[in-house]
Design a protein around this motif. Structure first.
Motif, PDB file in Angstrom:
ATOM      1  N   ALA A 140       0.817  -1.224   0.000  1.00 17.97           N
ATOM      2  CA  ALA A 140       0.000   0.000   0.000  1.00 17.97           C
ATOM      3  C   ALA A 140       0.844   1.264   0.000  1.00 17.97           C
ATOM      4  O   ALA A 140       0.378   2.315  -0.432  1.00 17.97           O
ATOM      5  N   THR A 141       2.090   1.184   0.463  1.00 18.74           N
ATOM      6  CA  THR A 141       2.935   2.379   0.521  1.00 18.74           C
ATOM      7  C   THR A 141       3.454   2.786  -0.856  1.00 18.74           C
ATOM      8  O   THR A 141       3.918   3.907  -1.028  1.00 18.74           O
ATOM      9  N   ALA A 142       3.388   1.867  -1.822  1.00 13.80           N
ATOM     10  CA  ALA A 142       3.909   2.153  -3.168  1.00 13.80           C
ATOM     11  C   ALA A 142       2.859   1.951  -4.251  1.00 13.80           C
ATOM     12  O   ALA A 142       3.142   2.098  -5.435  1.00 13.80           O
ATOM     13  N   TRP A 143       1.641   1.645  -3.841  1.00  9.61           N
ATOM     14  CA  TRP A 143       0.576   1.321  -4.783  1.00  9.61           C
ATOM     15  C   TRP A 143       0.104   2.558  -5.522  1.00  9.61           C
ATOM     16  O   TRP A 143      -0.047   3.632  -4.948  1.00  9.61           O
ATOM     17  N   GLN A 144      -0.155   2.386  -6.823  1.00  9.60           N
ATOM     18  CA  GLN A 144      -0.722   3.446  -7.645  1.00  9.60           C
ATOM     19  C   GLN A 144      -2.134   3.014  -8.060  1.00  9.60           C
ATOM     20  O   GLN A 144      -2.297   2.202  -8.979  1.00  9.60           O
ATOM     21  N   PRO A 145      -3.164   3.518  -7.399  1.00 15.02           N
ATOM     22  CA  PRO A 145      -4.528   3.075  -7.703  1.00 15.02           C
ATOM     23  C   PRO A 145      -4.912   3.345  -9.149  1.00 15.02           C
ATOM     24  O   PRO A 145      -4.645   4.421  -9.690  1.00 15.02           O
ATOM     25  N   ALA A 146      -5.557   2.371  -9.761  1.00 15.01           N
ATOM     26  CA  ALA A 146      -5.974   2.499 -11.152  1.00 15.01           C
ATOM     27  C   ALA A 146      -7.429   2.952 -11.266  1.00 15.01           C
ATOM     28  O   ALA A 146      -7.918   3.193 -12.367  1.00 15.01           O
ATOM     29  N   ARG A 147      -8.107   3.090 -10.132  1.00 11.80           N
ATOM     30  CA  ARG A 147      -9.506   3.481 -10.134  1.00 11.80           C
ATOM     31  C   ARG A 147      -9.823   4.144  -8.806  1.00 11.80           C
ATOM     32  O   ARG A 147      -8.940   4.340  -7.963  1.00 11.80           O
ATOM     33  N   ALA A 173      -1.524   7.133  -1.608  1.00 11.60           N
ATOM     34  CA  ALA A 173      -2.380   6.166  -2.297  1.00 11.60           C
ATOM     35  C   ALA A 173      -3.835   6.332  -1.876  1.00 11.60           C
ATOM     36  O   ALA A 173      -4.749   6.294  -2.711  1.00 11.60           O
ATOM     37  N   LEU A 174      -4.059   6.533  -0.579  1.00  8.33           N
ATOM     38  CA  LEU A 174      -5.416   6.714  -0.068  1.00  8.33           C
ATOM     39  C   LEU A 174      -6.081   7.925  -0.717  1.00  8.33           C
ATOM     40  O   LEU A 174      -7.231   7.854  -1.174  1.00  8.33           O
ATOM     41  N   LYS A 175      -5.352   9.029  -0.765  1.00  7.44           N
ATOM     42  CA  LYS A 175      -5.926  10.262  -1.315  1.00  7.44           C
ATOM     43  C   LYS A 175      -6.225  10.125  -2.804  1.00  7.44           C
ATOM     44  O   LYS A 175      -7.211  10.680  -3.305  1.00  7.44           O
ATOM     45  N   GLN A 176      -5.382   9.379  -3.521  1.00  8.15           N
ATOM     46  CA  GLN A 176      -5.631   9.153  -4.947  1.00  8.15           C
ATOM     47  C   GLN A 176      -6.835   8.246  -5.159  1.00  8.15           C
ATOM     48  O   GLN A 176      -7.617   8.429  -6.098  1.00  8.15           O
TER      49      GLN A 176
END
Length: 206
Positions: A99-106, A132-135
């Motif tokens: 989760a610290t490096a995740w780039q959400p796709a949606r 990531a949360l904010k994105q």
């Protein structure tokens, strides 16, 4: 650090039974109650961060939620969850990522995290998680974050943790979020010891 975390959790979930870890819950409370209080409905998109082998996904599917995602750094944890769900696993979006490096796709309406964030002791990892949360979260969406409370354990699964209250989580989220609810929870482990948790529900400002 990501590789070390992944190796640790793959070992845990690859060698222990689901009820042989302190965080095991057969019934996912208070998470389900907090989701209801946040106004979550079956038509909304929910992501469970650090969902591992949690039974929250079972409860959500049972209540008709049709857009459920589970993110965990451990593929072993996700496979254990899939095996338990059987055919119903096909209804879930599974994401193996840190989760610290995740780039959400949606985007998601609800971000839920029970006992993942408190393992992040490095401010850089905390910042990556919050990014990531904010994105990921839609404006008006809710983040439900549960961690060990200030009087909770200082370690879990052999790892140091950072204890939080709703205010410390709120400071990390920043001014784009407002606290709408906070509560304490006494979690009873499978061996009947008690761990003090706190949960904060935050709404992303429009």
């Amino acid at each position: 650090m990501t590789d070390d975390r992944k190796s640790h959790w793959d070992t845990i979930y690859g060698t222990k039974a689901e009820d042989d870890v302190s965080w095991f819950q057969k019934m996912p409370e208070p998470s389900m109650t907090l989701l209801s209080l946040a106004g979550a409905t079956p038509g909304q998109a929910i992501i469970d961060i650090g969902g591992g082998a949690s039974h929250l996904v079972d409860a959500l599917l049972d209540q008709g939620f049709g857009d459920v995602s589970v993110l965990d750094i451990s593929q072993a944890a996700l496979e254990a969850n899939k095996a338990r769900l059987g055919a119903a696993a096909q209804e879930v979006h599974w994401i193996c990522s840190d989760a610290t490096a995740w780039q959400p796709a949606r985007h998601y309406d609800v971000w839920h995290d029970r006992a993942a964030f408190h393992f992040l002791t490095d401010p850089a990892d905390q910042a990556g998680y919050m990014s990531a949360l904010k994105q990921a979260l839609v404006p008006g969406g809710h983040a439900i974050i549960g961690t060990f409370a200030p009087d909770g354990p200082e370690k879990c699964s052999g790892l140091p943790i950072v204890r939080h209250d709703a205010q410390s989580i709120g400071r990390l989220l920043g001014s784009g979020f407002e606290l709408v609810d906070s509560c304490r929870h006494e979690h009873k482990t499978p061996w009947d010891s008690v761990q003090h948790f706190q949960f904060g529900t935050f709404r992303k400002r429009a």
